[in-house]
Every structure is written in structure tokens, then in C-alpha cells.
Design a protein around this motif. Structure first.
Motif, mmCIF file in Angstrom:
data_model
loop_
_atom_site.group_PDB
_atom_site.id
_atom_site.type_symbol
_atom_site.label_atom_id
_atom_site.label_comp_id
_atom_site.label_asym_id
_atom_site.label_seq_id
_atom_site.Cartn_x
_atom_site.Cartn_y
_atom_site.Cartn_z
ATOM 1 N N ASP A 212 38.529 7.090 127.058
ATOM 2 C CA ASP A 212 39.348 8.031 126.309
ATOM 3 C C ASP A 212 39.041 9.438 126.817
ATOM 4 O O ASP A 212 37.950 9.968 126.616
ATOM 5 C CB ASP A 212 39.023 7.924 124.821
ATOM 6 N N THR B 147 41.442 11.969 126.244
ATOM 7 C CA THR B 147 42.575 12.692 125.672
ATOM 8 C C THR B 147 42.215 14.122 125.302
ATOM 9 O O THR B 147 43.106 14.973 125.196
ATOM 10 C CB THR B 147 43.098 11.967 124.418
ATOM 11 N N PRO C 41 47.611 9.706 133.434
ATOM 12 C CA PRO C 41 46.237 9.275 133.122
ATOM 13 C C PRO C 41 45.482 8.739 134.333
ATOM 14 O O PRO C 41 44.266 8.933 134.437
ATOM 15 C CB PRO C 41 46.446 8.176 132.069
ATOM 16 N N LYS D 114 43.531 11.428 135.976
ATOM 17 C CA LYS D 114 42.440 12.102 135.274
ATOM 18 C C LYS D 114 41.116 11.616 135.876
ATOM 19 O O LYS D 114 40.852 10.407 135.895
ATOM 20 C CB LYS D 114 42.480 11.790 133.778
ATOM 21 N N LEU E 111 39.051 8.607 134.572
ATOM 22 C CA LEU E 111 39.708 7.309 134.695
ATOM 23 C C LEU E 111 39.794 6.868 136.148
ATOM 24 O O LEU E 111 39.475 5.730 136.482
ATOM 25 C CB LEU E 111 41.101 7.342 134.068
ATOM 26 N N GLU F 242 45.142 3.777 132.394
ATOM 27 C CA GLU F 242 45.684 4.176 131.094
ATOM 28 C C GLU F 242 44.563 4.645 130.174
ATOM 29 O O GLU F 242 43.448 4.132 130.226
ATOM 30 C CB GLU F 242 46.432 3.011 130.437
ATOM 31 N N GLU F 243 44.897 5.598 129.321
ATOM 32 C CA GLU F 243 43.960 6.036 128.287
ATOM 33 C C GLU F 243 43.742 4.913 127.270
ATOM 34 O O GLU F 243 44.658 4.137 126.980
ATOM 35 C CB GLU F 243 44.528 7.247 127.542
ATOM 36 N N THR G 80 41.990 4.498 123.324
ATOM 37 C CA THR G 80 41.368 5.150 122.169
ATOM 38 C C THR G 80 40.756 4.101 121.255
ATOM 39 O O THR G 80 41.084 2.908 121.330
ATOM 40 C CB THR G 80 42.390 5.979 121.387
#
Length: 400
Positions: A91, A93, A102, A105, A108, A115-116, A118
Motif C-alpha cells: 500500500d 497510497t 501503480p 510507483k 511496487l 496494483e495497490e 490496502t
């Protein structure tokens, strides 16, 4: 002597792991309310900036082993922490917020995630790594930090207000800690806290005006950048206890995997869950900070005990001098502060330009020779994930 393993304090079977990485949090800014949540101690960050330090947190190995030296690099494979459970992820975010994809990032892409993830998306058993903005520039809570259009504007306005800069830094840390506390409360409401190993740490510390006015992180290797907090909570662990020896952020992955019942092999860090912590612990820090200009870089390795540390610079004096002048006196957003005459420039020159630097009690030559690693290598080839957007990273303050 060995401090008893965490397992001896635990009362429940561990099914989940939550690792919270509060970016840029130095040990002397560690909030007491987090310290009291579990078993805590001072840890040595394996590096002085996110790409390298975060990779060690996820793998349990030092930078010379995982070979992630900058944001263009990536791990050779997904770390075991993210493959042990079907329910796992990262995560990010609350950081890298202007990176839309994502998969680009850095937290990641370093790990091969696209993909993120949570906490709300997961069911037990799970492993979640949260990379939070923490005390990263621009300092302050989210609304406050967005008042400035750039890091340069921030330091132009506050150049002669160091107390205000420090206040804003601690404000950003406090906001991050509140997000961590909310995650813990969520675990409690799910009745999952007792079978979740919760880890709170940072990937590196932060300079707040030391060494002639340096802010940010990356270089040089210095105590303010490598001393970070490490807390193990939940999982039936006692509150308010302390480790009696020195920790490393490389301890996190082997400890977490062991708590979930996975065998640990090839890790540089200690398995604190099963084996405990040796009192004579030696930890390492390794940095290879490169710029887009050929021959201008900062390359160093450090060895640390509870009493002190030894830093050895591995690139030529001229290269370090050019890095010092080019980055801190010219490129950095705080360069207007560093360029002002200051007694701190002596400490800056010593930390950057001397071949070897000692902090605290000098370490024996034999110990340094046994632990210091000077052979830095790069991994070539292999699968290349989507490259980060360097302009976006620069705007966020992650690149010179």
C-alpha cells in the motif's frame, strides 16, 4: 548473551503480518506512543534512501546482495514476504501521490507488484507492507505541505526558520503515526491484532539542518540518517519492552517469515522471532548514490555496533567533492541554506571527504575488516519492470 526470542512472549499463532514503513523517520523523532505499543529498539537502516533501504526491509539482505542501488533498479524476483500468502501486497497510497500508474510507483515496481493493495481488501491470512509518506519532504501534514508548489519554494520561504522546519517535520511524522494507529485499531475491531505481527519502522532517517544546513537524505552516511526505530507489536507481544542490543532493518523480513512459520534461508538479518538478538550485534549500511553526471557519485559502506560506527568511502576524493558541491551547494532545494557560511561546514567536510569517518566509540580494525564490504556490483539483464517517471520522482524530491 542472547536476548530471548519474540516467540517466547507470544501467546497466539501468527497468521498475518503488517509492516508499516514511516518514510524518513529518524530515531530521535520516534514518538513515545508508538514505542510503548510493543517491543522496540534502535535499528540501523541498511541504506540512506528509499530504493535501497526498502528493498532490504522486504528481503532481509543487505544492498550488496539485492543490488538495488537506485530507482531504476529492481529486485531479481518478488520477495518471499509477498509470495508466502495469497493475500499480500503493498500500500503506497499515501506516498508518490502524483505517480498515476501503480506499477511505476517505486515501492511496487521494485518488488514486481502492479496494483495497490490496502488492508480493507485483505482477509486473513495476509501480509501487507504499507509505505507511508512519514517525515518526507515537503515537511508538514498533507494540507500544510501542499502550500508550496516545490521543495525550492519551501526552503526559500523557510530558509531562516529552522525551528519552523523542524516543527513541520514532526507534524508530518505525527500525521503518519495517526494513520498507523488507525490500522492497528482496524485490526483490533476485526479481532485480528493478537494473531498479527505488526512492525513499525522507517527505511532511513532524515537530516534536519545538521552538517552546515543539510536537509533530506541520501548522503553522507551519518547517524541521523541510519538510526531508525523498529517496533514489533500485536501477536500477543508485551507492551513497553525494549531490545537490549542493536537491530537492523534487515531483521524485519526473516523475523516476519519465521513468525508465519516459514523457513528462513539466505537472510543477512537476524530471525528475532525464533533466535533472539545477540548482544554483540554488528550491523551494516551500504550506499551507492549516483547522479546523471559521469563520475559524480557517493559510494560508502558503514559498520555499526551499539557503541559506535565506522564509515569507509569507496569512491575517489574528487568524485565525492564534486557530489558534495554539485548536489548540496547547487542542485538541492536547500542549497540556499548550505551556501551560507557556517561552522557546520567543517562537520560536513569531515563526513563527506575523509576516507574513513568514526562515530561514537572507534571500532577495532579487526572488526571493521571482518564486516565491512567494499565490493559493490550491479545486476545486469533480467526482467525489467516499467521504468519510473524520473520527472515525477524529481518533483517529489526523490532525485537530484
Amino acid at each position: 548473551m542472547v536476548q530471548p526470542p519474540l516467540q517466547s512472549h507470544s501467546t497466539e499463532e501468527i497468521e498475518n503480518v503488517l509492516i508499516y514503513v514511516c518514510d524518513s523517520l529518524r530515531y530521535d523523532s520516534f514518538p513515545d506512543r508508538v514505542r510503548e505499543m510493543g517491543v522496540s529498539g534502535r535499528a540501523i537502516a541498511t541504506s540512506t534512501f528509499t530504493a535501497t533501504g526498502f528493498s532490504s526491509i522486504l528481503t532481509g539482505v543487505y544492498p550488496v546482495t539485492h543490488q538495488v542501488w537506485n530507482f531504476e533498479d529492481s529486485l531479481a524476483e518478488r520477495p518471499p514476504l509477498l509470495t508466502w500468502n495469497d493475500q499480500s501486497g503493498i500500500d503506497a497510497t499515501r506516498v508518490w501521490r502524483n505517480v498515476d500508474n501503480p506499477a511505476k510507483k517505486p515501492p511496487l515496481r521494485l518488488c514486481g507488484e502492479t496494483e495497490e493493495t490496502t488492508l480493507a481488501q485483505l482477509e486473513s491470512p495476509f501480509t501487507l507492507v504499507v509505505h507511508d509518506r512519514g517525515g518526507h519532504m515537503t515537511y508538514g501534514h498533507s494540507d500544510e505541505s501542499e502550500k508550496w508548489s516545490s521543495h525550492e519554494d519551501f526552503f526559500d520561504e523557510l530558509a531562516r526558520k529552522p525551528d519552523e522546519i523542524n516543527r513541520l517535520y514532526n507534524e508530518g511524522v505525527d500525521e503518519s503515526v495517526k494513520r498507523f494507529e488507525e490500522l492497528v485499531r482496524t485490526l483490533e475491531s476485526w479481532n485480528e491484532l493478537e494473531n498479527t505481527l505488526v512492525v513499525f519502522t522507517s527505511d532511513h532517517g532524515e537530516l534536519l539542518g545538521e552538517y552546515g544546513g543539510l536537509y533530506d537524505h541520501g548522503a553522507p552516511i551519518a547517524p541521523e540518517l541510519i538510526n531508525v526505530p523498529l517496533v514489533f507489536a500485536g501477536a500477543g507481544l508485551p507492551r513497553g519492552e525494549r531490545f537490549n542490543g542493536l537491530l537492523s532493518t534487515a531483521d524485519i523480513a526473516p523475523t516476519a517469515l519465521s513468525a508465519m512459520g516459514s523457513g528462513v534461508s539466505g537472510a543477512d538479518g537476524h530471525d528475532l522471532w525464533t533466535n533472539g538478538l545477540p548482544q554483540s550485534r554488528v550491523a551494516r549500511t551500504e550506499v551507492w548514490k549516483q547522479t546523471s553526471y559521469s563520475g559524480i557519485e557517493y559510494k560508502a559502506a558503514g559498520v555499526w555496533t551499539s557503541a559506535g560506527g565506522h564509515v569507509r568511502h569507496l569512491n575517489p576524493f574528487q568524485s565525492r567533492l564534486l557530489h558534495l558541491l554539485g548536489v548540496h551547494f547547487y542542485l538541492a532545494p536547500y542549497a540556499n541554506i548550505v551556501r551560507r557560511p557556517s561552522r557546520g561546514h567543517i562537520a560536513l567536510a569531515n563526513a563527506y571527504l575523509r576516507r574513513s569517518v568514526n562515530y561514537g566509540e572507534p571500532l577495532s580494525e579487526a572488526l571493521v575488516d571482518d564486516y565491512l564490504v567494499t565490493d559493490f556490483t550491479r545486476r545486469e539483464g533480467g526482467n525489467v519492470p516499467p521504468q519510473p517517471d524520473t520527472e515525477q520522482l524529481r518533483q517529489l524530491g526523490y532525485l537530484e
